[in-house]
Scaffold this active site. Structure first.
Site, mmCIF file in Angstrom:
data_model
loop_
_atom_site.group_PDB
_atom_site.id
_atom_site.type_symbol
_atom_site.label_atom_id
_atom_site.label_comp_id
_atom_site.label_asym_id
_atom_site.label_seq_id
_atom_site.Cartn_x
_atom_site.Cartn_y
_atom_site.Cartn_z
ATOM 1 N N SER A 24 -2.629 -0.749 4.150
ATOM 2 C CA SER A 24 -2.205 0.639 4.199
ATOM 3 C C SER A 24 -3.358 1.531 4.676
ATOM 4 O O SER A 24 -3.914 1.300 5.753
ATOM 5 C CB SER A 24 -1.682 1.055 2.821
ATOM 6 O OG SER A 24 -0.955 2.243 2.870
ATOM 7 N N ASP A 34 8.933 -2.277 7.446
ATOM 8 C CA ASP A 34 7.965 -1.339 6.875
ATOM 9 C C ASP A 34 7.850 -0.107 7.764
ATOM 10 O O ASP A 34 7.336 -0.175 8.885
ATOM 11 C CB ASP A 34 6.607 -2.027 6.725
ATOM 12 C CG ASP A 34 5.564 -1.149 6.050
ATOM 13 O OD1 ASP A 34 5.885 0.002 5.693
ATOM 14 O OD2 ASP A 34 4.420 -1.625 5.877
ATOM 15 N N HIS A 87 6.602 -1.965 1.875
ATOM 16 C CA HIS A 87 5.192 -1.803 2.232
ATOM 17 C C HIS A 87 4.270 -2.517 1.242
ATOM 18 O O HIS A 87 3.060 -2.548 1.432
ATOM 19 C CB HIS A 87 4.871 -0.300 2.263
ATOM 20 C CG HIS A 87 3.505 0.049 2.752
ATOM 21 N ND1 HIS A 87 3.062 -0.237 4.030
ATOM 22 C CD2 HIS A 87 2.461 0.676 2.136
ATOM 23 C CE1 HIS A 87 1.822 0.206 4.179
ATOM 24 N NE2 HIS A 87 1.434 0.749 3.045
#
EC number: 3.1.1.-
Length: 412
Positions: free
Chosen positions: A238, A297, A336
């Site tokens: 991320s 995602d 995610h």
């Protein structure tokens, strides 16, 4: 299980992972999972309780770090440095956590990851020295992306070394409304660059920016291990993935020689820069980026092509829908989730192949910080928590928040 002989250079992308992603080479699978576990360690060790004076620090010290996060083969790796980042340059609130205690360990900085190396024994067995850099994502859920400016800005600070004042090259006063009038040239997202290049003279931990800390330590390690065929692998998930991409480029450009392989293996990475920045990345023959991404995602498509952003590196696309253990979640945060991606990597046999776990990896890890497993798996959600939420009973009989294992100490 078919066995293949793949060189370590190929595993680090010397041939752009051609022919070893589909079908997925078993040694590459294990490397990806190791990098994912290095990322997960940054989440597991991070103190995110704002009631604690140590909010924003690492709960564990360097000497016992991998044991405390229960890393597989923990004795093979040693943490040599902790890394810190700051919010000095107009960074939106929420990305770096601050303690509510008046006795906070530091009000300007957060622990942001670590640098580790293979142990002497492991290095001897490998015949070379591996250097790993793991950068932490945000402990907040999905909404963090909405507060971070998506405007592109010049990547010029990365085209030369850090400033002498300890900053990484972005000047004080830069805001998330800033933008270069020149639409041409090499650009990256201002938010990502700001985190990487900010320093804070009032903090003992970020007198040097994250960038300056990294480059200084990598220079030292490359000199120390110059006769041990060193390689550098950066990893992040991320937000941490974006910083790993910037740092990998920076190390290849400013921090290492062309004969040192620099590889970023990242997970769920938002887009970082424009086509010109991608061209800059590709111009370094020793720099390779592998992006493990879940096909559903949404965050990997942010900020998007309308703002000039493009994908960078080789995409290794997986699909969490293939696992029979995962529920049909409608939560974008689950799509995610790092552990969900690692679970799928462990059982990935290609887009058309049947999901089958190819390594011993507990499915319970998926629910470490979410509730993505099917109910019949009988694994509680978000189970990685401190006993009694970190409270201990002191000598006076009072229940108080426990201190961290080792008091944070500035390292630069």
């Amino acid at each position: 299980m078919a066995t293949t002989t793949t060189s370590w250079e190929e595993l680090l992308g010397s041939k752009n992972w051609d022919t070893i992603l589909d079908p997925l080479d078993q040694s590459l699978r294990e490397l990806i999972l190791r990098c994912g576990d290095f990322c997960q360690a940054t989440y597991d060790a991070f103190v995110n309780d704002q009631n604690s004076k140590y909010c924003g620090a690492s709960r564990y010290g360097k000497s016992s770090f991998f044991d405390k996060v229960m890393l597989e083969n923990a004795s093979d790796y040693e943490v040599v440095n902790f890394l810190y980042a700051t919010a000095r340059v107009s960074l939106p609130e929420g990305l770096l956590l601050q303690s509510q205690s008046r006795d906070s360990w530091d009000r300007e900085s957060n622990w942001f990851g670590y640098i580790a190396v293979t142990s002497d024994e492991r290095s001897k067995a490998l015949g070379r020295r591996e250097i790993y850099i793991a950068l932490r994502g945000t402990s907040r859920n999905y909404e963090w992306v909405n507060v971070l400016g998506a405007r592109p800005t010049s990547a010029d600070p990365l085209l030369h070394g850090p400033e002498q004042d300890g900053s990484g090259g972005v000047v004080e006063g830069t805001t998330f409304d800033s933008d270069s009038e020149d639409e041409e040239g090499c650009k990256v997202m201002l938010g990502w660059l700001t985190i990487y290049t900010s320093n804070h003279p009032e903090s003992k931990f970020t007198k040097l920016s994250l960038r300056s800390q990294l480059l200084a330590k990598i220079k030292e390690l490359l000199l120390k291990y110059k006769d041990e065929k060193p390689s550098i692998v950066l990893t992040g998930h991320s937000l941490g993935a974006t910083e790993a991409v910037l740092a990998a480029y920076d190390i290849a450009e400013n921090g290492s020689s062309d004969d040192v392989p620099v590889t970023a293996i990242v997970f769920g990475c938002p887009q970082v820069g424009n086509k010109e920045f991608r061209d800059e990345v590709m111009s370094h023959k020793n720099l390779k980026i592998l992006h493990v991404r879940n096909t559903i995602d949404l965050l990997t498509r942010y900020p998007g092509g309308l703002l000039g952003y493009v994908d960078i590196g080789i995409n290794f696309v997986i699909d969490t829908k293939k696992s029979p253990f995962l529920s049909d979640s409608r939560n974008p945060g689950d799509w995610h989730n790092l552990q969900a991606m690692l679970h799928v990597v462990a059982g990935w046999n290609g887009k058309k192949g049947e999901f089958k776990l190819m390594v011993k990896r507990s499915i319970a890890l998926v629910n470490k910080s979410c509730e993505f497993l099917k109910a019949e798996c009988l694994v509680p959600g978000s189970w990685w928590v401190e006993k009694n939420k970190g409270l201990i009973k002191n000598e006076d009989g009072e229940w108080v928040l426990a201190p961290v294992e080792e008091e944070p100490v500035p390292e630069f």
